[in-house]
Design an enzyme around this catalytic site. Structure first.
Site, PDB file in Angstrom:
ATOM      1  N   ARG A   9       1.062   8.096   9.761  1.00 27.86           N
ATOM      2  CA  ARG A   9       0.742   9.516   9.665  1.00 27.86           C
ATOM      3  C   ARG A   9      -0.483   9.868  10.493  1.00 27.86           C
ATOM      4  NH1 ARG A   9       2.856  12.368   4.939  1.00 27.86           N
ATOM      5  NH2 ARG A   9       4.551  11.002   4.333  1.00 27.86           N
ATOM      6  N   HIS A  42      10.867   4.905  15.181  1.00 34.51           N
ATOM      7  CA  HIS A  42      10.921   5.134  13.722  1.00 34.51           C
ATOM      8  C   HIS A  42      11.694   6.420  13.435  1.00 34.51           C
ATOM      9  CE1 HIS A  42       9.354   5.597   9.595  1.00 34.51           C
ATOM     10  NE2 HIS A  42       9.015   4.316   9.681  1.00 34.51           N
ATOM     11  N   HIS A  93       4.441   4.378  13.443  1.00 32.52           N
ATOM     12  CA  HIS A  93       4.939   5.189  12.334  1.00 32.52           C
ATOM     13  C   HIS A  93       3.843   5.875  11.526  1.00 32.52           C
ATOM     14  CE1 HIS A  93       3.721   2.540   8.993  1.00 32.52           C
ATOM     15  NE2 HIS A  93       3.846   1.581   9.867  1.00 32.52           N
ATOM     16  N   GLU A 100      -2.511   5.103   2.620  1.00 31.13           N
ATOM     17  CA  GLU A 100      -2.438   3.652   2.418  1.00 31.13           C
ATOM     18  C   GLU A 100      -3.650   3.065   1.691  1.00 31.13           C
ATOM     19  OE1 GLU A 100      -1.730   5.070   5.386  1.00 31.13           O
ATOM     20  OE2 GLU A 100       0.281   4.419   5.983  1.00 31.13           O
ATOM     21  N   GLU A 151       0.501  -8.996  -1.725  1.00 33.44           N
ATOM     22  CA  GLU A 151      -0.299  -8.522  -0.580  1.00 33.44           C
ATOM     23  C   GLU A 151      -1.457  -7.650  -1.083  1.00 33.44           C
ATOM     24  OE1 GLU A 151       0.547  -5.584   2.793  1.00 33.44           O
ATOM     25  OE2 GLU A 151       1.377  -7.412   3.617  1.00 33.44           O
ATOM     26  N   ASP A 193       0.806  -1.220   0.000  1.00 28.85           N
ATOM     27  CA  ASP A 193       0.000   0.000   0.000  1.00 28.85           C
ATOM     28  C   ASP A 193       0.841   1.273   0.000  1.00 28.85           C
ATOM     29  OD1 ASP A 193       1.101   0.119   2.513  1.00 28.85           O
ATOM     30  OD2 ASP A 193      -0.737  -0.417   3.582  1.00 28.85           O
TER      31      ASP A 193
HETATM   32  N1  UDP Z   1      10.672  -4.101  12.000  1.00 30.18           N
HETATM   33  C1  UDP Z   1      12.069  -4.115  11.960  1.00 30.18           C
HETATM   34  N2  UDP Z   1      12.763  -3.290  12.820  1.00 30.18           N
HETATM   35  C2  UDP Z   1      12.148  -2.451  13.690  1.00 30.18           C
HETATM   36  C3  UDP Z   1      10.718  -2.407  13.703  1.00 30.18           C
HETATM   37  C4  UDP Z   1      10.012  -3.237  12.843  1.00 30.18           C
HETATM   38  O1  UDP Z   1      12.664  -4.867  11.185  1.00 30.18           O
HETATM   39  O2  UDP Z   1      12.840  -1.741  14.440  1.00 30.18           O
HETATM   40  C5  UDP Z   1       9.927  -4.953  11.046  1.00 30.18           C
HETATM   41  C6  UDP Z   1       8.731  -5.729  11.595  1.00 30.18           C
HETATM   42  O3  UDP Z   1       9.092  -7.015  12.059  1.00 30.18           O
HETATM   43  C7  UDP Z   1       7.801  -5.825  10.389  1.00 30.18           C
HETATM   44  C8  UDP Z   1       8.097  -4.546   9.630  1.00 30.18           C
HETATM   45  O4  UDP Z   1       9.365  -4.076  10.092  1.00 30.18           O
HETATM   46  O5  UDP Z   1       8.118  -6.925   9.554  1.00 30.18           O
HETATM   47  C9  UDP Z   1       7.019  -3.533   9.895  1.00 30.18           C
HETATM   48  O6  UDP Z   1       7.355  -2.302   9.368  1.00 30.18           O
HETATM   49  P1  UDP Z   1       6.492  -0.991   9.627  1.00 30.18           P
HETATM   50  O7  UDP Z   1       5.839  -1.095  10.942  1.00 30.18           O
HETATM   51  O8  UDP Z   1       7.430   0.150   9.387  1.00 30.18           O
HETATM   52  O9  UDP Z   1       5.458  -0.967   8.435  1.00 30.18           O
HETATM   53  P2  UDP Z   1       4.022  -1.636   8.197  1.00 30.18           P
HETATM   54  O10 UDP Z   1       4.128  -3.076   8.555  1.00 30.18           O
HETATM   55  O11 UDP Z   1       3.023  -0.912   9.018  1.00 30.18           O
HETATM   56  O12 UDP Z   1       3.771  -1.455   6.734  1.00 30.18           O
END
Ligand code: UDP
Length: 370
Positions: free
Chosen positions: A215, A245, A213, A131, A117, A95
């Site tokens: 917005r 983040h 993280h 998103e 996905e 997304d």
């Molecule tokens: N993650 C990581 N290091 C961190 C925090 C999260 O590798 O310090 C991994 C987590 O296991 C997951 C992904 O990053 O697989 C999630 O990323 P984020 O939360 O930024 O994005 P979203 O999943 O909401 O798209």
């Protein structure tokens, strides 16, 4: 068939890594990677760990750039890549602005688009949060859709997408998670970040692992979450570990409210293996992340989601994730209640996948290619 994988953020890279390696194994495909580097440092950590070397690196991240500036620079820069690489298929993920803009650029050049996905929906197109619109926009363009769950498949069918173009594969994040869990278990595997964490964090306490993280939570949302954490940190049996983040909208609030507080460990975002290690050692996870909602059931960790909606309702239906929003009192109450009674959160069958998604994506592509 020549396939170009294109992504830009940390979670996309984690979720595309298993697809990249499975495609590479399939010798009949030529596989190329382009990163927009919508996130720079956090993306690089993942590229390094999963041994992915981009063929094209657009390096588009700039401080404080707006979504329109980012969209424009992706559209403009990807054009030359597509003309140079001439792929038969571009694979995008999820997304992000990268996914939506790369899909659009490929469409303009008559190149097929596969969406990994696909089919997640929050049905909340509230501006200016990108998103949901990115997801829906990418679905409109994509020629092949790889969905993680039955609900995601159904969402696409409801929108008139033909069932022959939809392949339900599970979510590739589970492939990445299982691979990484096995890797960090290996006796000879040693990771410097994990070694530092072992020395820093008191593992005899119940660890509340926190990330954020989105917005939609900038400002008041993050302030409330931090206030709730200050209350939780008063418990002696708890340690709060928060990889913060890198976005300044997150850093500023969190550092101002939580730095140097007892039982709170603010750390920089950690590499994927170190984060998997943290999840394994946590008691519960407080997050607005999508990927973590998908990973946590495999590790038997409850997730409190700091959002009012989730495009991942399967974990909520299974009783594993709880939407707590950014209401300070609700966060405090829910964390206390799980810390005091863990009943019901033993490992469940993960609704998001079984670790075999990437291979299923490759098999579907082989079938389509015939
Ligand atoms: N993650 C990581 N290091 C961190 C925090 C999260 O590798 O310090 C991994 C987590 O296991 C997951 C992904 O990053 O697989 C999630 O990323 P984020 O939360 O930024 O994005 P979203 O999943 O909401 O798209």
């Amino acid at each position: 068939m020549k396939i170009l994988l294109c992504f830009g953020t940390r979670p996309e890279a984690i979720k595309m890594a298993p697809v990249y390696h499975a495609l590479k194994e399939q010798k009949s495909f030529e596989v190329l990677v382009c990163v927009t580097a919508q996130h720079r440092e956090m993306l690089d950590q993942v590229l390094h760990f999963f041994e992915m070397v981009p063929d094209y690196d657009l390096n588009l991240m700039q401080a404080n750039q707006t979504l329109n500036q980012l969209s424009a620079s992706i559209l403009s820069a990807i054009d030359a890549v597509l003309l140079d690489a001439k792929p038969n298929l571009v694979l995008v993920h999820g997304d992000t602005t990268t996914a939506a803009m790369v899909a659009l650029a490929a469409f303009h050049l008559g190149i097929q688009v596969g969406h990994v996905e696909a089919g997640l929906r929050s049905f909340n197109k509230q501006a200016p949060f990108p998103e949901e619109i990115n997801r829906q926009f990418t679905s409109k363009i994509a020629d092949i859709h790889f969905t993680p769950t039955t609900l995601a498949t159904q969402n696409l069918l409801n929108e008139g997408i033909a069932s022959k173009d939809v392949f339900q594969t599970g979510n590739t994040v589970i492939d990445a998670l299982l691979w990484t869990s096995a890797k960090i278990k290996e006796e000879q595997y040693s990771h410097p970040e994990i070694e530092v964490l072992k020395k820093t964090i008191p593992l005899h306490k119940k660890m509340v692992l926190v990330t954020g993280h989105r917005r939609e939570n900038y400002g008041e949302g993050f302030e409330n979450v931090c206030s709730a954490l200050l209350t939780i940190a008063k418990r002696d049996d708890v340690s709060i570990v928060y990889p913060v983040h890198l976005n300044p909208n997150v850093q500023d609030v969190v550092n101002q409210k939580l730095a140097h507080q007892e039982n709170i460990y603010l750390i920089a975002p950690v590499s994927y293996p170190a984060f998997v290690w943290l999840m394994q050692h946590s008691f519960l996870i407080l997050t607005d992340s999508g990927g973590i909602q998908e990973e946590a059931p495999t590790l038997g960790k409850p997730v409190l989601v700091t959002r009012s909606v989730s495009e991942r309702p399967e974990g909520i239906a299974a009783g594993f994730s709880t939407l707590v929003g950014t209401d300070k009192n609700k966060i405090i109450e829910t964390i206390h209640s799980i810390l005091d009674d863990f009943t019901g959160f033993e490992k469940i069958t993960n609704p998001y996948g079984d670790g075999n998604a990437a291979q299923q994506i490759v098999d579907s592509l082989v079938k389509k290619d015939r």
